[in-house]
Write a protein that holds these residues in place. Structure first.
Motif, PDB file in Angstrom:
ATOM      1  N   ALA A  57       0.810  -1.217   0.000  1.00 47.25           N
ATOM      2  CA  ALA A  57       0.000   0.000   0.000  1.00 47.25           C
ATOM      3  C   ALA A  57       0.845   1.269   0.000  1.00 47.25           C
ATOM      4  CB  ALA A  57      -0.927   0.013   1.212  1.00 47.25           C
ATOM      5  N   LEU A  85      -0.193   4.846  -2.188  1.00 44.80           N
ATOM      6  CA  LEU A  85      -0.601   5.960  -1.339  1.00 44.80           C
ATOM      7  C   LEU A  85       0.388   7.119  -1.426  1.00 44.80           C
ATOM      8  CD1 LEU A  85      -1.875   4.036   1.836  1.00 44.80           C
ATOM      9  CD2 LEU A  85      -3.205   4.975  -0.065  1.00 44.80           C
ATOM     10  N   VAL A 115      -6.690   0.419   6.530  1.00 46.83           N
ATOM     11  CA  VAL A 115      -5.795   0.890   5.464  1.00 46.83           C
ATOM     12  C   VAL A 115      -5.973   0.051   4.209  1.00 46.83           C
ATOM     13  CG1 VAL A 115      -3.374   1.138   4.781  1.00 46.83           C
ATOM     14  CG2 VAL A 115      -4.107   1.855   7.065  1.00 46.83           C
ATOM     15  N   THR A 129      -7.310   1.436   0.643  1.00 44.36           N
ATOM     16  CA  THR A 129      -6.479   1.290  -0.557  1.00 44.36           C
ATOM     17  C   THR A 129      -7.265   0.640  -1.689  1.00 44.36           C
ATOM     18  OG1 THR A 129      -4.510   1.075   0.832  1.00 44.36           O
ATOM     19  CG2 THR A 129      -4.311   0.382  -1.455  1.00 44.36           C
ATOM     20  N   LEU A 168      -9.717   3.052  -3.078  1.00 42.70           N
ATOM     21  CA  LEU A 168      -9.035   3.980  -3.984  1.00 42.70           C
ATOM     22  C   LEU A 168      -8.901   3.376  -5.371  1.00 42.70           C
ATOM     23  CD1 LEU A 168      -6.267   5.527  -1.696  1.00 42.70           C
ATOM     24  CD2 LEU A 168      -8.138   6.750  -2.830  1.00 42.70           C
TER      25      LEU A 168
END
Length: 381
Positions: free
Chosen positions: A121, A125, A362, A366, A369
């Motif tokens: 990730a 990010l 998280v 991710t 996204l």
């Protein structure tokens, strides 16, 4: 007492590839701008305008890519995973960005799902931390231009995130006009496009790492579904364009052009199969398909060449040849390839300990996204 010290690693190859990628990205954008400004022949390769714009595009795209790769590298070092510095891949002219991104070599197996998530990730990010503000600024400074008469301009793909950012920053576009992205806006679009590809939850892509850290071995089954969905997208895009043509009375005359619009997904369907075949070498329990990497590469390159010819020529023979070749390739995939049971896209195992609550969040963010970045049709011509 004699002491032996290990020779320090050489970063020369990484440096030369990075410098070559800077030159490749710069030259590719300068070439594009010098040839296609407002549909004309261009102001010349070495004139001030293309050079300045190329520097802006190069700085934007490489800032995003470097941040992405350093995110992986730093996370790997934190978890004491042996990782190399990024190897950037220059590809002048052939790639619309002048590069195929970069790769980092990791030796050994990532020991825990926690480390797998952090490493997978961290790159996307970190890249988005730069890509999103670059796109906002670049869009705010883009120009609204008239759509050239009797032209079929290349259109960049949209995603949910891009639409939201356009609402925030893009100027209003009257009918008959279009927004010509500034070099910084286009570079940021390219950075988000590369991030989308990396976040595909398949194999050992960044999205595959994140999904395996979250779902564990179940991800291997999900990856095969996502992989086959890419092939379905290829046919859906062609069918969608063809359906609109039939409704509007164009018939099948633009079918060759529509092949190009869906080609991205067909190529990546094969690229992931090739990467999976490479990664599975030496795996004793592997049920690797019998279709060889060489045959898959030759077939895919042949289809891309014939598809390009079908786009540029009106003769239906190219379209017939393309679908004939595609039928043969799919028949081989069914008999001895990725359209039969296989483990090419299986992720290497790691510890079974699940993620803690924070890292689960998280991982979910991710993957969300990825959904927000997803472009069903990255480029339309």
């Amino acid at each position: 007492m004699n002491q032996t010290t290990e020779a320090p690693p050489s970063f020369r190859t990484n440096l030369w590839l990075f410098l070559a990628t800077i030159a490749s990205v710069f030259v590719t954008y300068a070439y594009m701008v010098s040839r296609v400004p407002d549909g004309a022949t261009g102001p010349g390769f070495f004139t001030r305008g293309p050079l300045i714009q190329s520097a802006q595009f190069t700085g934007t795209l490489l800032t995003i890519l470097v941040a992405h790769e350093l995110g992986h590298y730093i996370a790997a070092r934190i978890h004491k995973v042996d990782a190399s510095l990024p190897y950037f891949i220059p590809m002048p002219i052939l790639s619309p960005f002048g590069t195929m991104g970069a790769v980092i070599r990791m030796r050994g197996i990532i020991p825990t799902r926690r480390a797998l998530l952090d490493i997978g990730a961290a790159g996307p990010l970190a890249g988005l931390v730069f890509a999103i503000p670059f796109y906002v600024w670049g869009t705010m400074h883009s120009q609204v231009v008239a759509i050239p008469v009797d032209s079929d301009p290349m259109m960049l793909g949209d995603s949910i995130l891009l639409k939201l950012l356009d609402r925030l920053a893009a100027p209003s576009v009257p009918e008959g006009m279009e927004l010509a992205l500034s070099p910084i806006g286009y570079g940021a679009w390219g950075g988000m496009f590369v991030t989308m590809i990396n976040l595909l939850p398949v194999g050992q892509l960044d999205g595959g790492h994140v999904a395996f850290a979250l779902f564990g071995p179940n991800q291997d089954r999900y990856a095969r579904f996502v992989h086959r969905a890419m092939l379905a997208f290829f046919f859906v895009i062609i069918a969608g364009h063809l359906g609109r043509d039939l409704v509007n009375g164009f018939g099948f005359v633009r079918l060759g052009r529509h092949l190009s619009n869906g080609m991205f997904w067909l190529v990546w369907f094969q690229v992931l199969a090739i990467l999976g075949a490479v990664a599975s070498r030496g795996r004793p329990e592997s049920s690797a398909p019998t279709l060889t990497i060489r045959h898959r590469i030759l077939a895919t390159v042949g289809l891309v060449v014939v598809g390009s010819m079908a786009h540029d020529h009106s003769s239906p023979l190219y379209v017939v040849a393309f679908f004939g070749g595609l039928a043969m390739l799919l028949a081989m995939e069914v008999k001895g390839g990725v359209l039969r049971p296989h483990d090419l896209l299986d992720h290497p195992p790691t510890s079974a300990a699940p993620l803690d609550g924070t890292r689960k969040a998280v991982a979910i963010i991710t993957l969300v996204l990825f959904v927000l970045l997803f472009m069903p049709e990255p480029i339309t011509m």
